[in-house]
Scaffold this motif. Structure first.
Motif, PDB file in Angstrom:
ATOM      1  N   SER A   1       2.835  11.546  21.704  1.00 51.94           N
ATOM      2  CA  SER A   1       2.369  11.379  20.323  1.00 51.94           C
ATOM      3  C   SER A   1       3.153  12.266  19.365  1.00 51.94           C
ATOM      4  CB  SER A   1       0.874  11.691  20.232  1.00 51.94           C
ATOM      5  OG  SER A   1       0.625  13.076  20.394  1.00 51.94           O
ATOM      6  N   LEU A   2       3.467  13.481  19.796  1.00 47.01           N
ATOM      7  CA  LEU A   2       4.225  14.395  18.942  1.00 47.01           C
ATOM      8  C   LEU A   2       5.615  13.836  18.635  1.00 47.01           C
ATOM      9  CD1 LEU A   2       3.244  17.766  20.660  1.00 47.01           C
ATOM     10  CD2 LEU A   2       2.673  17.117  18.319  1.00 47.01           C
ATOM     11  N   LYS A   3       6.281  13.365  19.667  1.00 51.28           N
ATOM     12  CA  LYS A   3       7.642  12.853  19.479  1.00 51.28           C
ATOM     13  C   LYS A   3       7.644  11.532  18.713  1.00 51.28           C
ATOM     14  CE  LYS A   3       9.616  15.161  23.509  1.00 51.28           C
ATOM     15  NZ  LYS A   3      10.332  15.016  24.804  1.00 51.28           N
ATOM     16  N   LEU A   4       6.679  10.680  19.018  1.00 55.05           N
ATOM     17  CA  LEU A   4       6.618   9.394  18.332  1.00 55.05           C
ATOM     18  C   LEU A   4       6.323   9.585  16.852  1.00 55.05           C
ATOM     19  CD1 LEU A   4       6.589   6.327  18.282  1.00 55.05           C
ATOM     20  CD2 LEU A   4       4.194   6.384  19.008  1.00 55.05           C
ATOM     21  N   GLN A   5       5.393  10.487  16.538  1.00 55.97           N
ATOM     22  CA  GLN A   5       5.054  10.672  15.134  1.00 55.97           C
ATOM     23  C   GLN A   5       6.192  11.318  14.356  1.00 55.97           C
ATOM     24  OE1 GLN A   5       2.923   9.245  13.601  1.00 55.97           O
ATOM     25  NE2 GLN A   5       2.782  10.255  11.624  1.00 55.97           N
ATOM     26  N   ASN A   6       6.960  12.156  15.013  1.00 55.39           N
ATOM     27  CA  ASN A   6       8.152  12.696  14.354  1.00 55.39           C
ATOM     28  C   ASN A   6       9.089  11.565  13.946  1.00 55.39           C
ATOM     29  OD1 ASN A   6       7.513  15.369  14.345  1.00 55.39           O
ATOM     30  ND2 ASN A   6       9.080  16.009  15.796  1.00 55.39           N
ATOM     31  N   TYR A   7       9.278  10.638  14.864  1.00 54.05           N
ATOM     32  CA  TYR A   7      10.172   9.511  14.597  1.00 54.05           C
ATOM     33  C   TYR A   7       9.616   8.637  13.473  1.00 54.05           C
ATOM     34  CZ  TYR A   7      12.982   5.317  15.498  1.00 54.05           C
ATOM     35  OH  TYR A   7      13.824   4.234  15.375  1.00 54.05           O
ATOM     36  N   ILE A   8       8.301   8.377  13.519  1.00 50.79           N
ATOM     37  CA  ILE A   8       7.672   7.563  12.477  1.00 50.79           C
ATOM     38  C   ILE A   8       7.757   8.270  11.121  1.00 50.79           C
ATOM     39  CG2 ILE A   8       5.457   6.665  11.652  1.00 50.79           C
ATOM     40  CD1 ILE A   8       4.722   6.061  14.548  1.00 50.79           C
ATOM     41  N   ALA A   9       7.540   9.585  11.129  1.00 52.60           N
ATOM     42  CA  ALA A   9       7.599  10.349   9.878  1.00 52.60           C
ATOM     43  C   ALA A   9       8.991  10.285   9.262  1.00 52.60           C
ATOM     44  CB  ALA A   9       7.200  11.799  10.137  1.00 52.60           C
ATOM     45  N   VAL A  10      10.005  10.365  10.108  1.00 51.93           N
ATOM     46  CA  VAL A  10      11.383  10.295   9.614  1.00 51.93           C
ATOM     47  C   VAL A  10      11.682   8.908   9.055  1.00 51.93           C
ATOM     48  CG1 VAL A  10      13.798  10.325  10.323  1.00 51.93           C
ATOM     49  CG2 VAL A  10      12.260  12.121  11.090  1.00 51.93           C
TER      50      VAL A  10
ATOM     51  N   GLU B   1       9.691  -1.630  11.407  1.00 47.48           N
ATOM     52  CA  GLU B   1       9.679  -0.869  12.659  1.00 47.48           C
ATOM     53  C   GLU B   1       8.509   0.115  12.677  1.00 47.48           C
ATOM     54  OE1 GLU B   1      12.584   1.850  15.517  1.00 47.48           O
ATOM     55  OE2 GLU B   1      13.305   1.192  13.550  1.00 47.48           O
ATOM     56  N   VAL B   2       8.226   0.739  11.536  1.00 53.32           N
ATOM     57  CA  VAL B   2       7.090   1.661  11.439  1.00 53.32           C
ATOM     58  C   VAL B   2       5.787   0.933  11.756  1.00 53.32           C
ATOM     59  CG1 VAL B   2       5.695   3.051   9.851  1.00 53.32           C
ATOM     60  CG2 VAL B   2       8.185   3.235   9.808  1.00 53.32           C
ATOM     61  N   LEU B   3       5.611  -0.234  11.161  1.00 55.21           N
ATOM     62  CA  LEU B   3       4.397  -1.016  11.409  1.00 55.21           C
ATOM     63  C   LEU B   3       4.280  -1.405  12.873  1.00 55.21           C
ATOM     64  CD1 LEU B   3       4.385  -3.333   8.254  1.00 55.21           C
ATOM     65  CD2 LEU B   3       2.812  -1.462   8.751  1.00 55.21           C
ATOM     66  N   MET B   4       5.396  -1.777  13.473  1.00 52.21           N
ATOM     67  CA  MET B   4       5.389  -2.156  14.888  1.00 52.21           C
ATOM     68  C   MET B   4       4.980  -0.979  15.771  1.00 52.21           C
ATOM     69  SD  MET B   4       7.240  -1.724  17.920  1.00 52.21           S
ATOM     70  CE  MET B   4       8.896  -1.237  17.395  1.00 52.21           C
ATOM     71  N   LEU B   5       5.525   0.198  15.477  1.00 50.91           N
ATOM     72  CA  LEU B   5       5.221   1.377  16.292  1.00 50.91           C
ATOM     73  C   LEU B   5       3.748   1.759  16.186  1.00 50.91           C
ATOM     74  CD1 LEU B   5       8.397   3.522  15.546  1.00 50.91           C
ATOM     75  CD2 LEU B   5       7.808   2.426  17.713  1.00 50.91           C
ATOM     76  N   TYR B   6       3.202   1.686  14.973  1.00 48.02           N
ATOM     77  CA  TYR B   6       1.780   1.993  14.810  1.00 48.02           C
ATOM     78  C   TYR B   6       0.904   0.948  15.496  1.00 48.02           C
ATOM     79  CZ  TYR B   6       1.693   6.055  11.730  1.00 48.02           C
ATOM     80  OH  TYR B   6       1.779   7.329  11.228  1.00 48.02           O
ATOM     81  N   LYS B   7       1.264  -0.308  15.324  1.00 46.17           N
ATOM     82  CA  LYS B   7       0.447  -1.400  15.859  1.00 46.17           C
ATOM     83  C   LYS B   7       0.491  -1.458  17.384  1.00 46.17           C
ATOM     84  CE  LYS B   7       0.040  -6.462  15.655  1.00 46.17           C
ATOM     85  NZ  LYS B   7       0.452  -6.758  17.044  1.00 46.17           N
TER      86      LYS B   7
ATOM     87  N   TYR C   1       1.874   0.840  19.620  1.00 42.21           N
ATOM     88  CA  TYR C   1       1.863   2.055  20.429  1.00 42.21           C
ATOM     89  C   TYR C   1       0.882   3.124  19.928  1.00 42.21           C
ATOM     90  CZ  TYR C   1       5.978   0.038  22.605  1.00 42.21           C
ATOM     91  OH  TYR C   1       6.820  -0.806  23.280  1.00 42.21           O
ATOM     92  N   PHE C   2       1.048   3.542  18.673  1.00 46.85           N
ATOM     93  CA  PHE C   2       0.233   4.669  18.224  1.00 46.85           C
ATOM     94  C   PHE C   2      -1.243   4.308  18.139  1.00 46.85           C
ATOM     95  CE2 PHE C   2      -0.850   8.501  15.948  1.00 46.85           C
ATOM     96  CZ  PHE C   2       0.049   9.400  16.483  1.00 46.85           C
ATOM     97  N   ARG C   3      -1.536   3.086  17.757  1.00 46.65           N
ATOM     98  CA  ARG C   3      -2.936   2.665  17.712  1.00 46.65           C
ATOM     99  C   ARG C   3      -3.562   2.728  19.099  1.00 46.65           C
ATOM    100  NH1 ARG C   3      -4.625  -3.320  15.780  1.00 46.65           N
ATOM    101  NH2 ARG C   3      -3.496  -3.798  17.691  1.00 46.65           N
ATOM    102  N   GLY C   4      -2.786   2.317  20.109  1.00 42.90           N
ATOM    103  CA  GLY C   4      -3.279   2.392  21.482  1.00 42.90           C
ATOM    104  C   GLY C   4      -3.555   3.817  21.913  1.00 42.90           C
ATOM    105  N   LEU C   5      -2.689   4.743  21.486  1.00 39.49           N
ATOM    106  CA  LEU C   5      -2.908   6.152  21.797  1.00 39.49           C
ATOM    107  C   LEU C   5      -4.203   6.660  21.161  1.00 39.49           C
ATOM    108  CD1 LEU C   5       0.502   8.062  21.501  1.00 39.49           C
ATOM    109  CD2 LEU C   5      -1.006   7.957  23.491  1.00 39.49           C
TER     110      LEU C   5
END
Length: 440
Positions: free
Chosen positions: A386-395, A416-422, A424-428
């Protein structure tokens, strides 16, 4: 109370009759229907007539299609007047044929559906369910008033605290152990369990550790948190001359709103000066005091802290690295003059994220997560990912706001941001993995 409601066709032939009467009372159904027939013969469509009948009132109306709607009520005649008119209109608007004295299945089905829409044989929900349905609209209306809105917020906070206290008490009663075991749980990212164990142990070290673990649970999702009052109470038991009492008390004051960020930053800085990198249980526990985004403001200390926990807690090491990396990435993003100047670096970061996405899929699988937790790795993998993914999303998000991007490039990045949230991050977030709120 509705004693009887029914619909008759021409000649007083019943199509549908609902009755709440017992067997003896049903003997009056015949006379009631005869009375209804007599009334219907002298009234026009749309009219409503009433007739006193023992302790009840017989109410009759006629639809334009020639059907008679009859009701016997013990009270609320005004309400029943309106209800019979509504049923009458519904009959006229339905596909039923004009009343001709004949009753077949089509008549029964249509009339049963219409009457059943407005009259139930029994109440299907109890008082709690009814209150639940009406409570939200009432609350929303009350919130429009400034004074009432403040009261509602206070009540909601009290209810939330009560539930939180109960949940923590139940959780704490199931946990016990030594300081060494509390430390082990903390190293694995189970800060709530570490807090519960330490809270039952006396001493300054256990007290400071309890406060920090409790504070961490308040900064994470899916953690069971102690009440702030419990943490405040624990700080009052700390000796004034203990080197880390000040940061513990200031931390609790900060998260409870009694201290400002500057107070906590000062205490944090002073605690860094007092800390020693000694590889024992005491200092490994005290080192958690610096598991905070502020630690990257002290690069040398942060680097030493990473080395101190290397091989002991990947969560601490990854957290510090992620906070440091985020700062550097933002500096880079805000300094670029063209997308091409950052494209290669972003591509390299994206390659690293590919492996992270795979580990997220692991922890989103409940069966696999259970196996990973048995090995003490489930929470660790989830938090690090989550830490690494959110860094990437934030950038990506910051980059999308940069004026150097074309509309097409900005669209591609935001997709790509929407895809990552939908995906992966939502699942987390809906998994059982506690996540730092820094990543949300």
């Amino acid at each position: 109370m509705i004693r009887l409601i029914g619909v008759l066709t021409l000649g007083g032939v019943p199509i549908k009759v609902k009755s709440s009467m017992d067997a003896e009372e049903e003997l009056v159904l015949g006379p009631l229907i005869e009375a209804a027939k007599a009334l219907s013969n002298v009234m026009g469509s749309g009219e409503v007539r009433k007739l006193g009948f023992q302790d009840n009132t017989l109410i009759v109306t006629e639809s334009r299609k020639g059907y008679t709607i009859v009701a016997l009520v013990s009270k609320a005649e005004g309400y029943m007047d309106s209800l019979l008119r509504v049923i009458s209109d519904a009959i006229d608007e339905s596909g039923i044929a004009l009343a001709d004295g004949v009753v077949n299945n089509e008549h029964i089905i249509i009339i049963d559906e219409i009457v059943g829409t407005y009259v139930r044989d029994h109440i299907e929900v109890g008082f709690p369910e009814t209150l639940t349905m009406v409570w939200e609209p009432i609350v929303q209306a009350m919130k429009k008033d400034n004074k009432l809105s403040k009261t509602i917020r206070e009540v909601e906070i009290l209810l939330s605290r009560s539930e939180q206290i109960k949940k923590w008490s139940e959780f704490k009663s199931e946990v016990s152990g030594s300081l060494e075991e509390a430390l082990e749980y903390a190293l694995q990212g189970e800060f709530d369990r570490a807090c519960a164990i330490a809270m039952g142990i006396e001493g300054a070290l256990a007290g400071v550790f309890t406060v920090k673990m409790g504070a961490l649970t308040h900064s994470m999702t899916k953690s069971v948190s102690p009440a702030l009052a419990d943490l405040i109470d624990r700080t009052t038991q700390l000796p004034d001359d203990y080197p880390f009492t000040d940061i513990a008390r200031t931390l609790v004051g900060y998260i409870s709103g009694g201290k400002i960020p500057a107070d906590y930053s000062r205490a944090f800085r002073e605690a860094i000066k007092r800390f020693q990198f000694v590889d024992d249980v005491e200092h490994l526990m005290l080192g958690f005091l610096f598991l905070d985004a502020r630690v990257v403001d002290y690069p040398h200390f942060a680097s030493e802290l990473i080395n101190f926990y290397k091989g002991k807690s990947e969560i601490i090491c990854s957290f510090i690295k992620a906070m440091n990396e985020r700062g550097k990435l933002f500096e880079k993003v805000y300094s670029i003059t063209s997308y091409d100047g950052f494209r290669d670096e972003l591509g390299a970061y994206k390659s690293n994220i590919t492996g992270i996405l795979g580990s997220i899929n692991w922890v989103m699988d409940s069966d696999l997560l259970w196996e990973l937790k048995k090995e003490g790795k489930g929470i660790e993998i989830g938090i690090i990912a989550s830490l690494k993914l959110q860094n990437y999303i934030a950038v990506l998000t910051a980059l999308a706001e940069s004026p150097v991007l074309t509309i097409g490039e900005r669209k591609e990045i935001l997709e790509e941001v929407l895809m990552l949230y939908k995906d992966y991050f939502r699942g987390l977030m809906i998994s059982d993995i506690p996540l730092f709120v820094y990543t949300l």
